[in-house]
Design a protein around this motif. Sequence first.
Motif, short mmCIF file in Angstrom:
data_model
loop_
_atom_site.label_atom_id
_atom_site.label_comp_id
_atom_site.label_asym_id
_atom_site.label_seq_id
_atom_site.Cartn_x
_atom_site.Cartn_y
_atom_site.Cartn_z
N VAL A 70 0.87 -1.18 0.00
CA VAL A 70 0.00 0.00 0.00
C VAL A 70 0.91 1.22 0.00
N ARG A 71 0.78 2.04 -1.05
CA ARG A 71 1.58 3.26 -1.16
C ARG A 71 0.64 4.46 -1.16
N ALA A 72 1.10 5.54 -0.57
CA ALA A 72 0.33 6.79 -0.59
C ALA A 72 1.31 7.95 -0.67
N THR A 73 1.09 8.80 -1.65
CA THR A 73 1.95 9.96 -1.88
C THR A 73 1.08 11.15 -2.26
N GLU A 74 1.72 12.28 -2.39
CA GLU A 74 1.02 13.46 -2.90
C GLU A 74 1.90 14.14 -3.92
N ASP A 75 1.24 14.79 -4.86
CA ASP A 75 1.96 15.67 -5.77
C ASP A 75 1.34 17.06 -5.62
N LYS A 76 1.58 17.93 -6.54
CA LYS A 76 1.11 19.32 -6.38
C LYS A 76 -0.41 19.42 -6.27
N GLU A 77 -1.14 18.57 -7.00
CA GLU A 77 -2.59 18.73 -7.06
C GLU A 77 -3.39 17.56 -6.49
N ASN A 78 -2.77 16.39 -6.30
CA ASN A 78 -3.52 15.20 -5.93
C ASN A 78 -2.84 14.40 -4.83
N VAL A 79 -3.65 13.61 -4.14
CA VAL A 79 -3.12 12.54 -3.31
C VAL A 79 -3.30 11.27 -4.12
N ARG A 80 -2.33 10.37 -4.00
CA ARG A 80 -2.34 9.15 -4.80
C ARG A 80 -2.15 7.95 -3.90
N ILE A 81 -3.01 6.97 -4.08
CA ILE A 81 -2.94 5.73 -3.33
C ILE A 81 -2.83 4.60 -4.34
N SER A 82 -1.94 3.65 -4.06
CA SER A 82 -1.89 2.47 -4.91
C SER A 82 -1.82 1.23 -4.02
N ILE A 83 -2.49 0.20 -4.48
CA ILE A 83 -2.50 -1.09 -3.80
C ILE A 83 -2.04 -2.12 -4.81
N THR A 84 -0.88 -2.71 -4.55
CA THR A 84 -0.26 -3.67 -5.46
C THR A 84 -0.23 -5.04 -4.79
N ASP A 85 -0.61 -6.06 -5.55
CA ASP A 85 -0.56 -7.42 -5.01
C ASP A 85 0.28 -8.32 -5.91
N THR A 86 0.63 -9.47 -5.38
CA THR A 86 1.38 -10.48 -6.14
C THR A 86 0.45 -11.62 -6.56
N GLY A 87 -0.79 -11.27 -6.82
CA GLY A 87 -1.81 -12.25 -7.14
C GLY A 87 -1.81 -12.70 -8.58
N ILE A 88 -2.99 -13.14 -9.05
CA ILE A 88 -3.12 -13.79 -10.35
C ILE A 88 -3.11 -12.81 -11.52
N GLY A 89 -3.26 -11.53 -11.25
CA GLY A 89 -3.25 -10.54 -12.32
C GLY A 89 -4.58 -10.46 -13.05
N ILE A 90 -4.65 -9.50 -13.96
CA ILE A 90 -5.85 -9.25 -14.75
C ILE A 90 -5.42 -9.19 -16.21
N PRO A 91 -6.09 -9.92 -17.10
CA PRO A 91 -5.73 -9.85 -18.52
C PRO A 91 -5.83 -8.41 -19.03
N ALA A 92 -4.88 -8.01 -19.87
CA ALA A 92 -4.80 -6.63 -20.36
C ALA A 92 -6.10 -6.17 -21.03
N ASP A 93 -6.76 -7.09 -21.75
CA ASP A 93 -7.98 -6.70 -22.46
C ASP A 93 -9.18 -6.52 -21.53
N ARG A 94 -9.02 -6.81 -20.25
CA ARG A 94 -10.12 -6.68 -19.29
C ARG A 94 -9.96 -5.48 -18.36
N LEU A 95 -8.79 -4.83 -18.40
CA LEU A 95 -8.51 -3.77 -17.43
C LEU A 95 -9.50 -2.61 -17.49
N LYS A 96 -9.99 -2.28 -18.67
CA LYS A 96 -10.91 -1.14 -18.80
C LYS A 96 -12.34 -1.49 -18.39
N ILE A 97 -12.70 -2.78 -18.37
CA ILE A 97 -14.09 -3.14 -18.09
C ILE A 97 -14.31 -3.71 -16.69
#
Length: 161
Positions: A70-97
Motif C-alpha cells: 500500500v503506497r500513498a503519496t502526494e503531488d502538487k494537485e492530488n493525493v495518490r494511493i496504490s494497492i499492489t498485489d502479487t496475485g493472479i493478475g488481470i488480462p490486459a484486455d479486461r482492465l478497462k471493463i
Amino acid sequence: MQFRLISLNNILSKSIQDIFPQANDKKIVIIKDIQQLPEIWGDEERLIQVITNLLINAIKFTGRNGKITVRATEDKENVRISITDTGIGIPADRLKIIFDKFYQVDGSSSRKYGGVGIGLSVCKSIINKHYGSIWAESDGLGSTFHISIPKLKLNTGDKNV
C-alpha cells in the motif's frame, strides 16, 4: 455522502487494520509505504469502503505467502494511493471493463472466486464523487489499483495555492 475534512492516513490505517486478520490467515505480508498526507474534503466511511474493498480483493486473488503493498503519496494537485498485489493478475484486455457493474474477469458458473461483481463499480462511483479517478494495471504477475483524489485548494486572495 457526508463530506467533511478527513485524514487519508487514518482511513488507510483503519482499512489495513480491518483486513489484517484475513491477510494473516493466508500468510500475506502487507507492506506500507505511506507518506503523511494532507487532509482532503471527502466522505470518510465511503473512502474506507473503497480501500477495504480493494484490499479484500487483493487478498482474495493473492496466494499464500504473497505480498500486498500500500503506497500513498502526494503531488502538487492530488493525493495518490496504490494497492499492489502479487496475485493472479488481470488480462490486459479486461482492465478497462473491470469497473463495469456486475463484471467479473471469470464469469463462469464454476469460477473459483466469489462475489457478484459490483465492488469495483461501487468503488469507481465513490471515487468519481470525490472528483478523483481509479484505474488498474496488471502485468500478469499481480495487479496495481491506483486512486487519485484532488487536494484541497485554499483560496488566498486572487490565486489558488
